[in-house]
Design a protein around this motif. Structure first.
Motif, mmCIF file in Angstrom:
data_model
loop_
_atom_site.group_PDB
_atom_site.id
_atom_site.type_symbol
_atom_site.label_atom_id
_atom_site.label_comp_id
_atom_site.label_asym_id
_atom_site.label_seq_id
_atom_site.Cartn_x
_atom_site.Cartn_y
_atom_site.Cartn_z
ATOM 1 N N GLU A 132 0.943 11.561 -9.992
ATOM 2 C CA GLU A 132 0.234 12.842 -9.940
ATOM 3 C C GLU A 132 1.183 14.004 -10.211
ATOM 4 O O GLU A 132 0.832 14.947 -10.921
ATOM 5 C CB GLU A 132 -0.445 13.018 -8.575
ATOM 6 C CG GLU A 132 -1.669 12.151 -8.390
ATOM 7 C CD GLU A 132 -2.251 12.239 -6.989
ATOM 8 O OE1 GLU A 132 -1.613 12.835 -6.092
ATOM 9 O OE2 GLU A 132 -3.354 11.698 -6.795
ATOM 10 N N ILE A 133 2.391 13.928 -9.657
ATOM 11 C CA ILE A 133 3.380 14.982 -9.894
ATOM 12 C C ILE A 133 3.762 15.009 -11.370
ATOM 13 O O ILE A 133 3.837 16.075 -11.989
ATOM 14 C CB ILE A 133 4.611 14.772 -8.987
ATOM 15 C CG1 ILE A 133 4.232 15.042 -7.532
ATOM 16 C CG2 ILE A 133 5.776 15.651 -9.429
ATOM 17 C CD1 ILE A 133 5.285 14.620 -6.529
ATOM 18 N N GLU A 134 3.961 13.828 -11.941
ATOM 19 C CA GLU A 134 4.310 13.762 -13.363
ATOM 20 C C GLU A 134 3.161 14.268 -14.235
ATOM 21 O O GLU A 134 3.379 15.008 -15.197
ATOM 22 C CB GLU A 134 4.658 12.317 -13.751
ATOM 23 C CG GLU A 134 5.120 12.182 -15.174
ATOM 24 C CD GLU A 134 5.500 10.748 -15.524
ATOM 25 O OE1 GLU A 134 5.593 10.466 -16.731
ATOM 26 O OE2 GLU A 134 5.697 9.934 -14.619
ATOM 27 N N ALA A 135 1.937 13.911 -13.867
ATOM 28 C CA ALA A 135 0.774 14.380 -14.637
ATOM 29 C C ALA A 135 0.649 15.894 -14.559
ATOM 30 O O ALA A 135 0.337 16.555 -15.554
ATOM 31 C CB ALA A 135 -0.504 13.711 -14.124
ATOM 32 N N ALA A 136 0.891 16.449 -13.381
ATOM 33 C CA ALA A 136 0.826 17.914 -13.238
ATOM 34 C C ALA A 136 1.889 18.570 -14.107
ATOM 35 O O ALA A 136 1.625 19.582 -14.770
ATOM 36 C CB ALA A 136 1.008 18.311 -11.777
ATOM 37 N N GLY A 137 3.088 17.998 -14.127
ATOM 38 C CA GLY A 137 4.143 18.535 -14.980
ATOM 39 C C GLY A 137 3.788 18.454 -16.451
ATOM 40 O O GLY A 137 3.994 19.402 -17.217
ATOM 41 N N LEU A 138 3.220 17.314 -16.852
ATOM 42 C CA LEU A 138 2.807 17.160 -18.250
ATOM 43 C C LEU A 138 1.678 18.116 -18.597
ATOM 44 O O LEU A 138 1.646 18.689 -19.691
ATOM 45 C CB LEU A 138 2.379 15.709 -18.512
ATOM 46 C CG LEU A 138 3.499 14.680 -18.487
ATOM 47 C CD1 LEU A 138 2.913 13.276 -18.594
ATOM 48 C CD2 LEU A 138 4.495 14.936 -19.604
ATOM 49 N N ARG A 139 0.752 18.307 -17.652
ATOM 50 C CA ARG A 139 -0.363 19.221 -17.877
ATOM 51 C C ARG A 139 0.164 20.655 -18.048
ATOM 52 O O ARG A 139 -0.251 21.379 -18.950
ATOM 53 C CB ARG A 139 -1.341 19.125 -16.703
ATOM 54 C CG ARG A 139 -2.695 19.678 -16.948
ATOM 55 C CD ARG A 139 -3.706 19.378 -15.836
ATOM 56 N NE ARG A 139 -3.177 19.136 -14.511
ATOM 57 C CZ ARG A 139 -3.120 17.937 -13.921
ATOM 58 N NH1 ARG A 139 -3.535 16.864 -14.546
ATOM 59 N NH2 ARG A 139 -2.633 17.807 -12.700
ATOM 60 N N ASP A 140 1.110 21.027 -17.188
ATOM 61 C CA ASP A 140 1.694 22.372 -17.297
ATOM 62 C C ASP A 140 2.420 22.542 -18.627
ATOM 63 O O ASP A 140 2.290 23.573 -19.287
ATOM 64 C CB ASP A 140 2.658 22.639 -16.134
ATOM 65 C CG ASP A 140 1.935 22.763 -14.803
ATOM 66 O OD1 ASP A 140 0.694 22.951 -14.816
ATOM 67 O OD2 ASP A 140 2.605 22.670 -13.758
ATOM 68 N N ALA A 141 3.184 21.516 -19.016
ATOM 69 C CA ALA A 141 3.906 21.592 -20.287
ATOM 70 C C ALA A 141 2.925 21.680 -21.455
ATOM 71 O O ALA A 141 3.144 22.440 -22.408
ATOM 72 C CB ALA A 141 4.810 20.367 -20.451
ATOM 73 N N LEU A 165 0.827 -1.199 0.000
ATOM 74 C CA LEU A 165 0.000 0.000 0.000
ATOM 75 C C LEU A 165 0.864 1.253 0.000
ATOM 76 O O LEU A 165 0.610 2.199 -0.756
ATOM 77 C CB LEU A 165 -0.939 0.005 1.205
ATOM 78 C CG LEU A 165 -1.791 1.265 1.395
ATOM 79 C CD1 LEU A 165 -2.756 1.418 0.226
ATOM 80 C CD2 LEU A 165 -2.545 1.209 2.706
ATOM 81 N N MET A 166 1.897 1.278 0.824
ATOM 82 C CA MET A 166 2.790 2.440 0.870
ATOM 83 C C MET A 166 3.490 2.631 -0.483
ATOM 84 O O MET A 166 3.644 3.755 -0.962
ATOM 85 C CB MET A 166 3.837 2.272 1.985
ATOM 86 C CG MET A 166 3.261 2.345 3.375
ATOM 87 S SD MET A 166 2.517 3.954 3.727
ATOM 88 C CE MET A 166 0.803 3.547 3.754
ATOM 89 N N ASP A 167 3.896 1.521 -1.121
ATOM 90 C CA ASP A 167 4.509 1.613 -2.452
ATOM 91 C C ASP A 167 3.514 2.166 -3.465
ATOM 92 O O ASP A 167 3.857 3.004 -4.302
ATOM 93 C CB ASP A 167 5.019 0.239 -2.916
ATOM 94 C CG ASP A 167 6.210 -0.243 -2.096
ATOM 95 O OD1 ASP A 167 6.827 0.586 -1.387
ATOM 96 O OD2 ASP A 167 6.505 -1.458 -2.166
ATOM 97 N N ALA A 168 2.250 1.708 -3.382
ATOM 98 C CA ALA A 168 1.223 2.192 -4.314
ATOM 99 C C ALA A 168 0.937 3.671 -4.092
ATOM 100 O O ALA A 168 0.767 4.428 -5.053
ATOM 101 C CB ALA A 168 -0.063 1.369 -4.158
ATOM 102 N N VAL A 169 0.898 4.100 -2.837
ATOM 103 C CA VAL A 169 0.669 5.521 -2.538
ATOM 104 C C VAL A 169 1.821 6.359 -3.083
ATOM 105 O O VAL A 169 1.606 7.423 -3.682
ATOM 106 C CB VAL A 169 0.483 5.726 -1.009
ATOM 107 C CG1 VAL A 169 0.567 7.188 -0.634
ATOM 108 C CG2 VAL A 169 -0.845 5.142 -0.557
ATOM 109 N N ALA A 170 3.043 5.885 -2.899
ATOM 110 C CA ALA A 170 4.205 6.613 -3.420
ATOM 111 C C ALA A 170 4.162 6.671 -4.945
ATOM 112 O O ALA A 170 4.436 7.723 -5.548
ATOM 113 C CB ALA A 170 5.489 5.946 -2.943
ATOM 114 N N ALA A 171 3.790 5.562 -5.581
ATOM 115 C CA ALA A 171 3.689 5.543 -7.046
ATOM 116 C C ALA A 171 2.593 6.489 -7.514
ATOM 117 O O ALA A 171 2.751 7.197 -8.520
ATOM 118 C CB ALA A 171 3.407 4.119 -7.541
#
Length: 168
Positions: free
Chosen positions: A66-75, A55-61
């Motif tokens: 989400e961080i990567e998606a936000a970066g892609l959305r901004d780009a 579960l902790m691994d899934a939360v980290a993933a």
């Protein structure tokens, strides 16, 4: 020295010994069951720890995604903004070539720029091709504040090319 035991006392002692033997057998069975239950509890605790780590691994993933998606959305937004600016410049260049009196007419659809035209009639015809009603085009009274652009289905606004913006 010998002790004499009555038959009834002997029978009672034998019955008690048999009952004690049955109790001992049941105690051994319960002890085995307890050991098995403890083993299952230990296995369940180990599995719970594994699931907690998963579960902790899934939360980290998920957080990384989400961080990567936000970066892609901004780009993507930056890229769209750049592409929009390029498209708007091209539309303005075309409109400048066609414009009379250095005015162009911007056609807005629900607050978003739809197209640029040389005349208000061209803008209205473009809106009509997109499904706007053929009638009902009116000028907005200057005494009243305009309705927010996002609340108006179609709007034509004029601007002076190379100068400040004016209402049509």
């Amino acid at each position: 020295m010998y002790r004499l035991i009555k038959t009834s006392e002997l029978a009672r002692l034998r019955d008690a010994a048999a009952a004690d033997e049955v109790d001992a057998t049941e105690a051994v069975k319960y002890a085995a069951l307890c050991e098995a239950a403890c083993a299952r509890a230990a296995d369940a605790e180990t599995r719970a720890e594994q699931l907690h780590h998963e579960l902790m691994d899934a939360v980290a993933a998920r957080t990384r995604a989400e961080i990567e998606a936000a970066g892609l959305r901004d780009a993507a937004e930056e890229r769209l903004d750049a592409e929009d600016r390029v498209a708007l410049r091209a539309l303005l260049r075309t409109a400048r070539r066609q414009a009379r009196d250095n005015r162009v007419y911007l056609l807005w659809h629900r607050g978003e720029l739809h197209s640029v035209h040389a005349t208000p009639e061209d803008a209205e015809m473009a809106a009509e091709r997109e499904g706007a009603p053929r009638s009902g085009w009116t000028a907005w009274p200057t005494q009243t504040p305009p309705v927010p652009a996002c609340e108006v289905l179609w709007r034509v606004r004029s601007i002076t090319v190379g100068g400040p913006r004016h209402d049509a």
